[in-house]
Write an enzyme that holds these catalytic residues in place. Structure first.
Site, PDB file in Angstrom:
ATOM      1  N   LYS A   7      44.831  37.611  26.947  1.00  6.50           N
ATOM      2  CA  LYS A   7      44.427  38.302  28.172  1.00  6.50           C
ATOM      3  C   LYS A   7      44.513  39.813  27.990  1.00  6.50           C
ATOM      4  CE  LYS A   7      45.584  38.425  33.126  1.00  6.50           C
ATOM      5  NZ  LYS A   7      46.440  37.828  34.177  1.00  6.50           N
ATOM      6  N   SER A  11      44.088  36.318  37.791  1.00  7.69           N
ATOM      7  CA  SER A  11      43.461  37.380  37.038  1.00  7.69           C
ATOM      8  C   SER A  11      43.192  37.020  35.582  1.00  7.69           C
ATOM      9  CB  SER A  11      44.350  38.631  37.109  1.00  7.69           C
ATOM     10  OG  SER A  11      45.636  38.389  36.551  1.00  7.69           O
ATOM     11  N   SER A  62      48.287  33.896  38.554  1.00 11.01           N
ATOM     12  CA  SER A  62      47.143  34.251  37.713  1.00 11.01           C
ATOM     13  C   SER A  62      46.955  33.414  36.454  1.00 11.01           C
ATOM     14  CB  SER A  62      47.219  35.735  37.328  1.00 11.01           C
ATOM     15  OG  SER A  62      46.983  36.540  38.452  1.00 11.01           O
TER      16      SER A  62
END
Length: 480
Positions: free
Chosen positions: A85, A160, A184
């Protein structure tokens, strides 16, 4: 030359790829080439990867292949491609945090978890897309644009960690990392039909913090942030957790090793006799009727596994205000406000936080409300071994929406579709999402599993037991 086709390699999960590499049925070069091919095929549509570290990944694959040929001892992830990420620091690979503030930022060191993945033989393939600084439950930013859900490209994959979920769901990589400060990891895993887990707070060390580690530090996310895997199978997540978990001197919140084997918890899982609570709405949340139906049916699966399941609510009030204030109580906000004044901050939730006049009383009340939430949930869990809820209040929604304004005929605020995820960041309990089923439109819906304080093993074992009788991972490669 491998007898496995490129498609077969892409469909193999992480543990299987690692086994095939150890057995010399495929090479690390085969695994990386198959991943890069899948990215080339689909990334222009989905925008899952924002940075593809092709040259570094190919060099790492060649080194990994030499280690195999030389008969060296191989780590548990040897030769397996991993997506990271874009809130997690990667040495020598651009890390923007989804913000124009850091559009050209290249860290000079890896995050602890990235280094541990490399030490275990994993190959970093690149960075997956995020909203700016991770402040939304969708994935879109001004640097790289929007990420799309592979089950319906007009829907969001969530956030996210939306890029990581879209990548895993389509076989770009078998393993990916997300971070979870309000859901997330679990949000995009749920929206993409995957498994996502955050272990107990502190089980996986978090350093450097997301954002430039040279900033003031002590982010408002610090007391609620987790790093966790997003995978197609429970075993793959357990494999990553075994690699990443354990104390580190740079994270003062990291927990000592308690001997938990996450992968061991997936071997012959047995949850017979567990006391399980199912809360369909916390007693206050608006929930889409289809989500209610699918998650209730999924919860009943645990009765078939030998558990005692009963509907019960923990009895706490909606902590959304305390959550927002916790995130806002951030020493870095002065630097972010200055960036906002320069026109460098675009994320709407973050902008709203920056433009709100917060008082000391706001933060004090948030701490009191958070403590009340903790006490209520911990007392509730004295009577149960596992708590089940919907993961999210709604199925995946339109790509252009930050979230629904109406659920079940009730007007709701922005964070209310996340009613089931962020409270568990406030308490630090271990939690995971498993696919509960699909809507009539073919969109995934998730069931959340919450364990008692520090009992990561029960969450992973229960996930594996559920997976064994509802093998969602057979549903590879949605039509994109």
């Amino acid at each position: 030359m491998s007898s496995y086709t490129e498609s077969e390699i892409q469909q193999a999960n992480g543990a299987e790829q690692a086994r095939l590499i150890r057995e010399r049925a495929i090479s690390p070069i085969d695994a990386v080439d198959a991943a890069l091919s899948r990215i080339e095929e689909l990334n222009s549509t989905l925008n899952a990867f924002c940075v593809v570290a092709e040259e570094q990944a190919k060099e790492a694959a060649q080194e990994a292949e030499r280690a195999v040929e030389d008969g060296e001892s191989l780590g548990p992830l040897h030769g397996v491609p991993v997506g990271i990420k874009d809130l997690i620091a990667t040495e020598g690979i651009r890390t923007t945090f989804g913000s124009r503030m850091y559009e050209e930022f290249i860290p000079d060191r890896d995050s602890v978890v990235v280094q541990r993945i490399k030490d275990a033989g994993g190959i970093v393939l690149g960075k997956t897309n995020v909203p700016e600084f991770g402040y939304q439950g969708i994935t879109d930013n001004e640097v790289y644009g929007v990420t799309r859900n592979p089950w319906d490209t007009e829907r969001t994959p969530g956030g996210s960690s939306g890029g990581s979920a879209a990548a895993v769901a389509t076989g770009m990589v078998p393993l990916a990392l997300g971070s979870d400060g309000g859901g997330s990891v679990r949000i995009p895993a749920s929206f993409c039909g995957l498994y996502g887990v955050k272990a107990a707070y502190g089980r996986v060390p978090v350093f450097p913090e997301h954002r430039d580690p040279e900033m003031a530090g002590g982010s408002g996310w610090e007391s609620i942030e987790h790093i966790g895997p997003i995978t197609r199978t429970v075993e793959d997540s357990a494999l990553l957790l075994d690699v990443m978990a354990g104390p580190h001197h740079m994270d003062r919140h990291s927990l000592p090793d308690d001997g938990t084997s996450f992968r061991g918890a997936t071997v012959e899982p047995n949850v017979s006799g567990l006391r399980v609570a199912y809360s369909q709405d916390w007693g206050y949340a608006a929930v889409d009727p289809t989500v209610r139906e699918l998650t209730a049916e999924a919860a009943r699966t645990f009765e078939d596994l030998g558990c005692t399941v009963e509907e019960a609510d923990p009895g706490f009030d909606d902590p959304v205000g305390a959550f927002t204030a916790t995130v806002a109580n951030d020493p870095d906000l002065a630097a972010l406000r200055a960036a906002h004044d320069r026109g460098e901050i675009d994320e709407p939730v973050l902008v709203d936080i920056l433009e709100t006049e917060w008082s000391a009383e706001d933060f004090t009340e948030a701490k009191k409300d958070r403590q009340a939430l903790n006490i209520a949930l911990r007392r509730f869990m004295e009577d149960y071994d596992l708590l089940l809820t919907p993961t999210l209040a709604v199925p995946p929604f339109d790509i252009d929406s930050p979230g629904p304004t109406d659920i079940e005929g009730r007007e709701v605020e922005l964070f209310h579709w996340l009613s089931f995820t962020f409270p568990i960041n406030m308490t630090g309990h271990p939690a995971a999402t498993v696919p509960a089923g699909w809507t009539d439109d073919g969109l995934p819906v998730g069931l959340q599993l919450i364990g008692p304080h520090l009992d990561d093993a029960v969450v992973v074992e229960a996930s594996a037991a559920y997976e064994a009788v509802t093998p969602w991972h057979d549903q590879y490669f949605p039509e994109v």
